[in-house]
Design an enzyme around this catalytic site. Structure first.
Site, PDB file in Angstrom:
ATOM      1  N   ALA A   1       0.845  -1.198   0.000  1.00  0.00           N
ATOM      2  CA  ALA A   1       0.000   0.000   0.000  1.00  0.00           C
ATOM      3  C   ALA A   1       0.883   1.251   0.000  1.00  0.00           C
ATOM      4  O   ALA A   1       1.939   1.276   0.643  1.00  0.00           O
ATOM      5  CB  ALA A   1      -0.891   0.002   1.233  1.00  0.00           C
ATOM      6  N   SER A   2       0.429   2.292  -0.687  1.00  0.00           N
ATOM      7  CA  SER A   2       1.231   3.516  -0.798  1.00  0.00           C
ATOM      8  C   SER A   2       1.341   4.259   0.532  1.00  0.00           C
ATOM      9  O   SER A   2       2.262   5.036   0.742  1.00  0.00           O
ATOM     10  CB  SER A   2       0.637   4.441  -1.860  1.00  0.00           C
ATOM     11  OG  SER A   2       0.698   3.792  -3.097  1.00  0.00           O
TER      12      SER A   2
ATOM     13  N   GLY B   1      -7.340  -6.363   0.548  1.00  0.00           N
ATOM     14  CA  GLY B   1      -7.730  -4.954   0.489  1.00  0.00           C
ATOM     15  C   GLY B   1      -9.238  -4.833   0.487  1.00  0.00           C
ATOM     16  O   GLY B   1      -9.953  -5.725   0.957  1.00  0.00           O
ATOM     17  N   SER B   2      -9.711  -3.743  -0.082  1.00  0.00           N
ATOM     18  CA  SER B   2     -11.140  -3.462  -0.017  1.00  0.00           C
ATOM     19  C   SER B   2     -11.924  -4.345  -1.000  1.00  0.00           C
ATOM     20  O   SER B   2     -11.392  -4.794  -2.022  1.00  0.00           O
ATOM     21  CB  SER B   2     -11.384  -1.987  -0.346  1.00  0.00           C
ATOM     22  OG  SER B   2     -10.910  -1.726  -1.647  1.00  0.00           O
TER      23      SER B   2
ATOM     24  N   GLU C   1      -8.607 -11.451  -0.070  1.00  0.00           N
ATOM     25  CA  GLU C   1      -8.937 -11.261   1.354  1.00  0.00           C
ATOM     26  C   GLU C   1      -9.507  -9.854   1.451  1.00  0.00           C
ATOM     27  O   GLU C   1      -8.771  -8.875   1.384  1.00  0.00           O
ATOM     28  CB  GLU C   1      -7.668 -11.370   2.219  1.00  0.00           C
ATOM     29  CG  GLU C   1      -7.007 -12.722   2.197  1.00  0.00           C
ATOM     30  CD  GLU C   1      -7.698 -13.740   3.092  1.00  0.00           C
ATOM     31  OE1 GLU C   1      -8.547 -13.351   3.908  1.00  0.00           O
ATOM     32  OE2 GLU C   1      -7.386 -14.930   2.944  1.00  0.00           O
ATOM     33  N   LEU C   2     -10.831  -9.761   1.605  1.00  0.00           N
ATOM     34  CA  LEU C   2     -11.474  -8.447   1.456  1.00  0.00           C
ATOM     35  C   LEU C   2     -12.096  -7.968   2.763  1.00  0.00           C
ATOM     36  O   LEU C   2     -11.763  -8.440   3.834  1.00  0.00           O
ATOM     37  CB  LEU C   2     -12.507  -8.539   0.330  1.00  0.00           C
ATOM     38  CG  LEU C   2     -11.973  -9.139  -0.990  1.00  0.00           C
ATOM     39  CD1 LEU C   2     -13.070  -9.256  -2.028  1.00  0.00           C
ATOM     40  CD2 LEU C   2     -10.804  -8.327  -1.541  1.00  0.00           C
TER      41      LEU C   2
ATOM     42  N   CYS D   1      -9.861  -5.847   9.399  1.00  0.00           N
ATOM     43  CA  CYS D   1     -10.868  -6.497   8.557  1.00  0.00           C
ATOM     44  C   CYS D   1     -11.755  -7.434   9.368  1.00  0.00           C
ATOM     45  O   CYS D   1     -12.950  -7.510   9.156  1.00  0.00           O
ATOM     46  CB  CYS D   1     -10.199  -7.267   7.429  1.00  0.00           C
ATOM     47  SG  CYS D   1      -9.051  -8.500   8.021  1.00  0.00           S
TER      48      CYS D   1
ATOM     49  N   GLU E   1     -18.211  -1.268   6.664  1.00  0.00           N
ATOM     50  CA  GLU E   1     -17.076  -1.377   7.592  1.00  0.00           C
ATOM     51  C   GLU E   1     -16.841  -0.001   8.187  1.00  0.00           C
ATOM     52  O   GLU E   1     -16.607   0.956   7.446  1.00  0.00           O
ATOM     53  CB  GLU E   1     -15.820  -1.714   6.780  1.00  0.00           C
ATOM     54  CG  GLU E   1     -15.440  -3.142   6.750  1.00  0.00           C
ATOM     55  CD  GLU E   1     -14.087  -3.346   6.057  1.00  0.00           C
ATOM     56  OE1 GLU E   1     -13.805  -2.681   5.044  1.00  0.00           O
ATOM     57  OE2 GLU E   1     -13.334  -4.188   6.530  1.00  0.00           O
TER      58      GLU E   1
HETATM   59  P1  NAP Z   1      -7.509  -0.879  -0.954  1.00  0.00           P
HETATM   60  O1  NAP Z   1      -7.763   0.549  -1.165  1.00  0.00           O
HETATM   61  O2  NAP Z   1      -8.316  -1.867  -1.689  1.00  0.00           O
HETATM   62  O3  NAP Z   1      -5.959  -1.090  -1.258  1.00  0.00           O
HETATM   63  C1  NAP Z   1      -5.335  -2.334  -1.079  1.00  0.00           C
HETATM   64  C2  NAP Z   1      -4.152  -2.436  -2.024  1.00  0.00           C
HETATM   65  O4  NAP Z   1      -4.639  -2.421  -3.370  1.00  0.00           O
HETATM   66  C3  NAP Z   1      -3.179  -1.259  -1.923  1.00  0.00           C
HETATM   67  O5  NAP Z   1      -1.870  -1.750  -2.117  1.00  0.00           O
HETATM   68  C4  NAP Z   1      -3.607  -0.368  -3.076  1.00  0.00           C
HETATM   69  O6  NAP Z   1      -2.584   0.471  -3.560  1.00  0.00           O
HETATM   70  C5  NAP Z   1      -3.950  -1.428  -4.109  1.00  0.00           C
HETATM   71  N1  NAP Z   1      -4.798  -0.953  -5.203  1.00  0.00           N
HETATM   72  C6  NAP Z   1      -5.675   0.064  -5.194  1.00  0.00           C
HETATM   73  N2  NAP Z   1      -6.246   0.196  -6.418  1.00  0.00           N
HETATM   74  C7  NAP Z   1      -5.715  -0.772  -7.200  1.00  0.00           C
HETATM   75  C8  NAP Z   1      -5.893  -1.156  -8.569  1.00  0.00           C
HETATM   76  N3  NAP Z   1      -6.747  -0.528  -9.368  1.00  0.00           N
HETATM   77  N4  NAP Z   1      -5.159  -2.191  -9.045  1.00  0.00           N
HETATM   78  C9  NAP Z   1      -4.292  -2.849  -8.245  1.00  0.00           C
HETATM   79  N5  NAP Z   1      -4.078  -2.522  -6.947  1.00  0.00           N
HETATM   80  C10 NAP Z   1      -4.793  -1.503  -6.428  1.00  0.00           C
HETATM   81  O7  NAP Z   1      -7.639  -1.306   0.589  1.00  0.00           O
HETATM   82  P2  NAP Z   1      -7.012  -0.578   1.830  1.00  0.00           P
HETATM   83  O8  NAP Z   1      -7.829   0.610   2.119  1.00  0.00           O
HETATM   84  O9  NAP Z   1      -5.541  -0.442   1.658  1.00  0.00           O
HETATM   85  O10 NAP Z   1      -7.209  -1.696   2.953  1.00  0.00           O
HETATM   86  C11 NAP Z   1      -8.307  -1.766   3.788  1.00  0.00           C
HETATM   87  C12 NAP Z   1      -9.226  -2.869   3.329  1.00  0.00           C
HETATM   88  O11 NAP Z   1      -8.528  -4.117   3.370  1.00  0.00           O
HETATM   89  C13 NAP Z   1     -10.397  -3.038   4.248  1.00  0.00           C
HETATM   90  O12 NAP Z   1     -11.565  -3.211   3.501  1.00  0.00           O
HETATM   91  C14 NAP Z   1     -10.060  -4.314   5.025  1.00  0.00           C
HETATM   92  O13 NAP Z   1     -11.172  -4.981   5.521  1.00  0.00           O
HETATM   93  C15 NAP Z   1      -9.333  -5.093   4.002  1.00  0.00           C
HETATM   94  N6  NAP Z   1      -8.491  -6.120   4.638  1.00  0.00           N
HETATM   95  C16 NAP Z   1      -8.875  -7.428   4.548  1.00  0.00           C
HETATM   96  C17 NAP Z   1      -8.127  -8.417   5.177  1.00  0.00           C
HETATM   97  C18 NAP Z   1      -8.554  -9.860   5.104  1.00  0.00           C
HETATM   98  O14 NAP Z   1      -7.751 -10.713   5.456  1.00  0.00           O
HETATM   99  N7  NAP Z   1      -9.763 -10.167   4.686  1.00  0.00           N
HETATM  100  C19 NAP Z   1      -6.977  -8.073   5.880  1.00  0.00           C
HETATM  101  C20 NAP Z   1      -6.608  -6.727   5.945  1.00  0.00           C
HETATM  102  C21 NAP Z   1      -7.376  -5.765   5.309  1.00  0.00           C
HETATM  103  P3  NAP Z   1      -2.447   2.007  -3.064  1.00  0.00           P
HETATM  104  O15 NAP Z   1      -2.214   1.925  -1.597  1.00  0.00           O
HETATM  105  O16 NAP Z   1      -1.263   2.488  -3.820  1.00  0.00           O
HETATM  106  O17 NAP Z   1      -3.727   2.688  -3.408  1.00  0.00           O
END
Ligand code: NAP
Length: 481
Positions: free
Chosen positions: A175-176, A226-227, A248-249, A282, A382
């Site tokens: 993540a950035s 991620g999300s 893992e969302l 998460c 969330e």
């Molecule tokens: P996010 O916005 O989806 O980002 C996750 C990762 O995806 C980051 O490295 C982000 O890069 C990258 N990303 C964003 N847009 C992308 C694209 N178009 N193509 C490829 N990669 C892309 O999620 P977050 O806000 O960092 O994390 C929070 C979320 O993660 C929450 O919803 C949480 O519930 C979930 N989570 C789930 C688990 C599980 O095990 N189920 C564990 C931890 C977290 P950038 O940072 O550069 O934007």
């Protein structure tokens, strides 16, 4: 300031770029470093390296691969304090949590270093006298990994360790918001002497790096945390090449407290989970269902624990750091305002902290709301912040309905001493993980993951290895002597 991390690791070499992104400390809004803002061309170089390295890494005996993983875990533990500081500075969580995350990461790596030695095939009886069937399990190949900011160390360990243990090679995009801990963890991995190209990390533009990984046919697997929104988008991208993907969302976990529960222990477990990582977890509790008979007692116990929580810079001895950034604070404000407008009662907190040392950080007061109802947005989304909404309920069926109607299905927790209810409810809840009378779920030997829109695939346990293995079967027809 700590040494700059303005570099990635590609093919065992540090790679820096002129074009960078700022890394910001959410405790005070200050820029702490700059990391490369890479795109498609750098990602291709990383895939080139991983693809070349796969040829030899995949052939190494598992016990040889294991040695690198064990060394990596040792390095992380030996540098635990410095790594924890790096993590806290960019993510915000208290140092004690960051240290725990580094230790937990090392534990995952050690576990997979051993489990990688137990990737067994199978021999199946043939369908004729001459047929012999052997099943092999082989590494999928180059794996692209994309990780979030909330557990920026643990998420790396949970993906990279099983992948490397199976013989896969990796290209990771962190993540950035939290790239420095990822770069630092890779530095420790490279320092084990692991062959060049086995582990590569690229920081920067998520869309460009993502596209480069998905478009490259040599990348055979993507592991994303991620999300849910981004996860859905990536699943569509994976379809073009029928690329394997695990996701893992997000989650929306209920904690359900029955009248026969030990209320002190339940309150402690709920507050511990709800406010860990400032509520940005998460599998964190999103809503608390309190049976109407014990609602008042439980609420009182929760409040008295929440009153004790100290908020501040994670480098100080506090229980809650800042939220990850300003947008996260605004999101929490939106959800709390919506709940209040719809009739929720604010019992404690409920506001952004902005005086004195809080002024330049993204702090929100630990908050408890009662009289919460299911039409409020914070029961459907969330919250990802330090807000505990309490809803009364009467019948088991009501919480089961919540679980069935919930689009997410990551985790659920409940508190009861009724053994019949333990199985009845655990079997019926629509989630991947159930915590009964406790909230600890993330341990190396157990399959962490969700169902429905919380994703697919598992991290942890032998299930975590399966994500990086293909099954191949060989049918041998014996010739007559
Ligand atoms: P996010 O916005 O989806 O980002 C996750 C990762 O995806 C980051 O490295 C982000 O890069 C990258 N990303 C964003 N847009 C992308 C694209 N178009 N193509 C490829 N990669 C892309 O999620 P977050 O806000 O960092 O994390 C929070 C979320 O993660 C929450 O919803 C949480 O519930 C979930 N989570 C789930 C688990 C599980 O095990 N189920 C564990 C931890 C977290 P950038 O940072 O550069 O934007």
């Amino acid at each position: 300031m700590l040494q700059t991390m303005n570099h990635m690791w590609i093919n065992g070499e540090k790679v820096g770029l002129q074009n960078t992104i700022d890394v910001i400390n959410p405790a005070n809004g200050k820029v702490i470093d700059h990391v490369p803002n890479a795109g498609k061309s750098e990602t291709k170089l990383a895939v080139d390296a991983a693809s070349e390295a796969f040829k030899t890494w995949s052939k190494l005996p598992p016990k040889e691969r294991s040695k690198f993983l064990l060394k990596w875990a040792d390095h992380l533990l030996n540098n635990r304090d410095e790594l924890a500081l790096i993590l806290t500075e960019e993510q915000g969580k208290p140092l004690s949590e960051s240290k725990g995350e580094i230790e937990g990461s090392a534990e995952f790596i050690q576990w997979y270093a051993e489990e990688g030695k137990r990737i067994y095939g199978e021999v199946i009886p043939g369908s004729s006298e001459e047929q012999r069937i052997t099943v092999l399990r082989q590494p999928v190949g180059v794996c692209g990994m994309i990780t979030p900011w909330n557990f920026p160390g643990a998420m790396i360990a949970r993906k990279v360790a099983p992948a490397l243990a199976t013989g896969c090679t990796v290209v990771l995009k962190p993540a950035s918001q939290t790239p420095r801990i990822a770069i630092a963890m890779f530095e420790q991995l490279i320092a084990t002497g692991i062959p060049s190209g086995v582990a590569n990390i690229v920081t920067g533009n998520p869309k460009m790096i993502g596209e480069a990984l998905f478009e490259d046919e040599r990348v055979r697997k993507i592991s994303f945390t991620g999300s849910t929104n981004i996860g859905k988008q990536l699943m569509k991208q994976a379809a073009d090449q029928v690329k394997r993907i695990s996701l893992e969302l997000g989650g929306n976990a209920p904690a359900i407290v029955f009248p026969d529960a030990d209320l002190d222990k339940a309150a402690e477990a709920i507050v511990g989970n709800k406010f860990e990582n400032c509520g940005q977890m998460c599998n964190g509790i999103n809503v608390i269902f309190a049976h109407e008979e014990i609602q008042a007692d439980l609420t009182e116990k929760v409040i008295s624990l929440v009153q004790e929580l100290q908020v501040g810079d994670g480098k100080d001895p506090v229980q809650l750091g800042p939220l990850v950034n300003d947008d996260a604070v605004k999101n929490v404000e939106r959800l709390v305002n919506d709940a209040k407008q719809k009739g929720a009662e604010l019992l404690i907190g409920g506001e952004r902290l902005k005086d004195g040392s809080y002024a330049s950080g993204s702090y929100y007061a630990p908050t408890v709301l009662s009289n919460v109802t299911l039409n409020m947005d914070l029961t459907k989304e969330e919250i990802f912040g330090p807000v505990a909404p309490i809803l009364p309920f009467k019948e088991e069926e009501e919480v089961l309905q919540f679980s069935k109607q919930n689009q997410c299905g990551l985790a659920a927790y409940f508190f009861t001493r009724d053994i019949g209810r333990v199985y009845r409810l655990a079997e019926q809840l629509d989630v991947g993980m159930v915590g009964v009378n406790g909230t600890q779920l993330s341990v190396p030997q157990a399959p962490f993951g969700g169902i429905k829109e919380s994703g697919m695939g598992r991290e942890g346990g032998h299930y975590g290895l399966e994500e990086f293995l293909e099954v191949k079967y060989i049918s041998l027809t014996l010739e007559n002597e």
